[in-house]
Design a protein around this motif. Structure first.
Motif, PDB file in Angstrom:
ATOM      1  N   SER A 173       0.814  -1.215   0.000  1.00  0.00           N
ATOM      2  CA  SER A 173       0.000   0.000   0.000  1.00  0.00           C
ATOM      3  C   SER A 173       0.841   1.254   0.000  1.00  0.00           C
ATOM      4  O   SER A 173       0.361   2.331  -0.342  1.00  0.00           O
TER       5      SER A 173
ATOM      6  N   ASP B 132      -7.849   0.168   3.411  1.00  0.00           N
ATOM      7  CA  ASP B 132      -7.117   1.188   2.645  1.00  0.00           C
ATOM      8  C   ASP B 132      -8.128   2.187   2.103  1.00  0.00           C
ATOM      9  O   ASP B 132      -9.169   1.803   1.559  1.00  0.00           O
TER      10      ASP B 132
ATOM     11  N   SER C 277      -4.511   7.192  -2.282  1.00  0.00           N
ATOM     12  CA  SER C 277      -4.075   5.797  -2.259  1.00  0.00           C
ATOM     13  C   SER C 277      -3.304   5.438  -3.522  1.00  0.00           C
ATOM     14  O   SER C 277      -2.270   4.757  -3.467  1.00  0.00           O
TER      15      SER C 277
END
Length: 507
Positions: free
Chosen positions: A6, A85, A326
């Motif tokens: 991530s 996330d 993200s």
């Protein structure tokens, strides 16, 4: 510290403070999930269209539209449990189906925000002028544009200043809009009107034509869209692995009750002919409010539509900006979009970018052609169905090794999300077939015989593919070199929460 796919650990090592943890709680997330759908305005905008199509079975259409939304909300819950996330669809599809599909899914989420933010703010501007009887300003394109841009600027600023402030604003506005709708519905049902509600109103099987039902569901899905904003704030919510997903699921149920009850009340009180007069006009609640509630309570309904549009303007910025954040920190987007404000702990660059692009899109196009802006709203159905369907399939693929370990896993993590994804995938292609017709376009414009809603919807998705290829050619191997993954069995069993996945080659 081990680098996580991530990119969050990498960001921490670089001195990035990250999003503010525990900034909001479960209730705040639930409120944001409901507010993001703009329930008062969304229902006002599509109720007459649905009634014209299916008559008294309009409540049944909203029940049927709820089914794929609930199933996809289940997929969001289980995917968030494994990977909380803020990029949601982008991050999850990347893990389960690969970086390319993940990139395009993230692009679709961000694009929907850009397309709709200006239109939501314009609704708030228009009805504000109408509420105060400022007819000259209400009918002025320049006044609408200026006030709309001001609303976008204010809502963008609130999003930058902090998630707590955003949540506080939403708490105030949600009670007004949902409360006014429920008050209107209950009083209308008690008073009685043109028709008496019957059980058949709630049965999709009472609709004569399957094609009519499908088109109604296609319209109905739009008014449920937005609940996943609660999940996009997962990294800023207490209990990030479970609370946001649960808030998303519960918000769809609350919306179902609100929509079905209000629709039943309007159909019963006003009758089909009166509602049909508002097919191209979102002012149906304002027109009925005086008869139902009397003065001055009738103003509450207009205020509900205004606050609904303003609230959704703000909450629509949130998922788009978090998705860009993200994507940036995982190496799928320019690094600048992943920056966090050192004081407010919000993704200020991506938030401002979404606000500015949405403002430019609306500010340029609305004065040139209001109908073109409305065509862009129609094209949203394609984007919504696309990334929701991807998420449903990604859930089953990500958990595929766990589906046969229990009946619960098989039904709720496998069958449910796949059925939801399949329905929405079907609606995606149905929307293309329906909205390609010139008579389905507000502007009446077409390219090679294909109407603008499909040109815009499919065109923007294809633009995303082109941009993804360009980004990939730029040697961004950190992202595009990632392998697909499956869920950690410990997470699937509920014994562990948070980011946990197994590279596919290790399975």
């Amino acid at each position: 510290m081990t680098e996580h796919p991530s990119g969050r650990d990498t960001a921490a090592e670089a001195g990035d403070p990250g999003l503010k943890e525990d900034a909001i709680g479960f209730v705040d997330g639930l409120i944001i999930g409901i507010a993001s759908t703009a329930p008062a305005y969304s229902l006002a905008a599509v109720l007459a269209i649905v009634v014209v199509g299916v008559g008294v079975q309009a409540p049944a259409v909203l029940l049927a539209s709820f089914v794929p939304m609930f199933l996809i909300a289940s997929a969001f819950y289980y995917m968030n449990r494994a990977d909380p996330d803020c990029g949601t669809c982008f991050s999850w599809v990347t893990r389960a189906m690969g970086p390319s599909l993940g990139w395009v899914g993230g692009w679709a989420v961000a694009t929907t925000g850009i397309l709709v933010i200006g239109s939501l703010a314009q609704v708030a501007a228009y009805y504000t002028f109408d509420l105060f009887a400022l007819d000259a300003l209400r009918d002025s394109t320049a006044a609408n544009v200026v006030f709309t841009l001001l609303i976008i600027a204010v809502m963008t600023t609130i999003c930058v200043l902090g998630t707590e402030l955003s949540a506080m604003v939403q708490r105030i506005m949600i009670f007004l809009q949902v409360g006014a709708l429920l008050l209107f519905a209950v009083v209308a049902l008690v008073k009685g009107g043109a028709l008496t509600p019957e059980l058949s109103w709630f049965s999709p099987f009472a609709i004569d034509s399957l094609n009519t039902l499908i088109l109604g569901v296609l319209t109905g899905v739009f008014i449920y869209w937005g609940w996943e904003s609660a999940v996009n704030l997962n990294e800023e919510t207490s209990g990030s692995a479970t609370a946001p997903g649960l808030a998303g699921v519960l918000s769809t149920v609350i919306l179902l009750v609100t929509y079905v009850l209000t629709t039943t009340a309007v159909v019963a009180y006003a009758g089909l002919q009166t509602i049909g007069d508002f097919e191209d006009d979102a002012g149906i609640f304002g027109a009925l409010a005086t008869d139902v509630l009397g003065s001055p309570l009738d103003k509450l309904v207009v205020l509900a539509i205004i606050t609904s549009a303003v609230a959704s303007t703000q909450t629509t910025i949130l998922p788009a900006s978090r998705t860009m954040l993200s994507m940036a920190r995982q190496g799928a987007f320019p690094e600048a979009f992943g920056r966090i404000h050192p004081r407010f702990l919000t993704p200020h660059v991506s938030t401002i970018a979404i606000g500015v692009i949405a403002a430019v899109w609306f500010g340029v196009l609305f004065p040139l052609s209001e109908n073109f802006v409305y065509d862009s709203l129609t094209s949203l159905s394609l984007m919504i169905a696309f990334y929701y369907a991807l998420t449903g399939f990604a859930c089953a693929i990500f958990y595929r090794n766990e589906l046969t370990k229990s009946v619960k896993n098989f039904l709720f993590i496998g069958v449910g999300p796949v059925v939801g994804g399949t329905i929405l995938g079907f609606l995606f292609f149905k929307a293309i077939n329906e909205y390609r017709k010139v008579d389905q376009s507000y502007s009446g414009s077409a390219v090679f015989g294909i109407a603008m809603p499909v040109v815009l919807g499919v065109g923007l998705l294809l633009l995303g593919v082109v941009l993804m290829v360009i980004w990939r050619l730029g040697a961004h191997d950190r992202f595009f070199g990632r392998n697909t993954e499956t869920v950690d069995p410990e997470v699937a069993a509920g014994r562990k929460l948070g980011v946990a996945a197994v590279p596919e080659e290790a399975v």
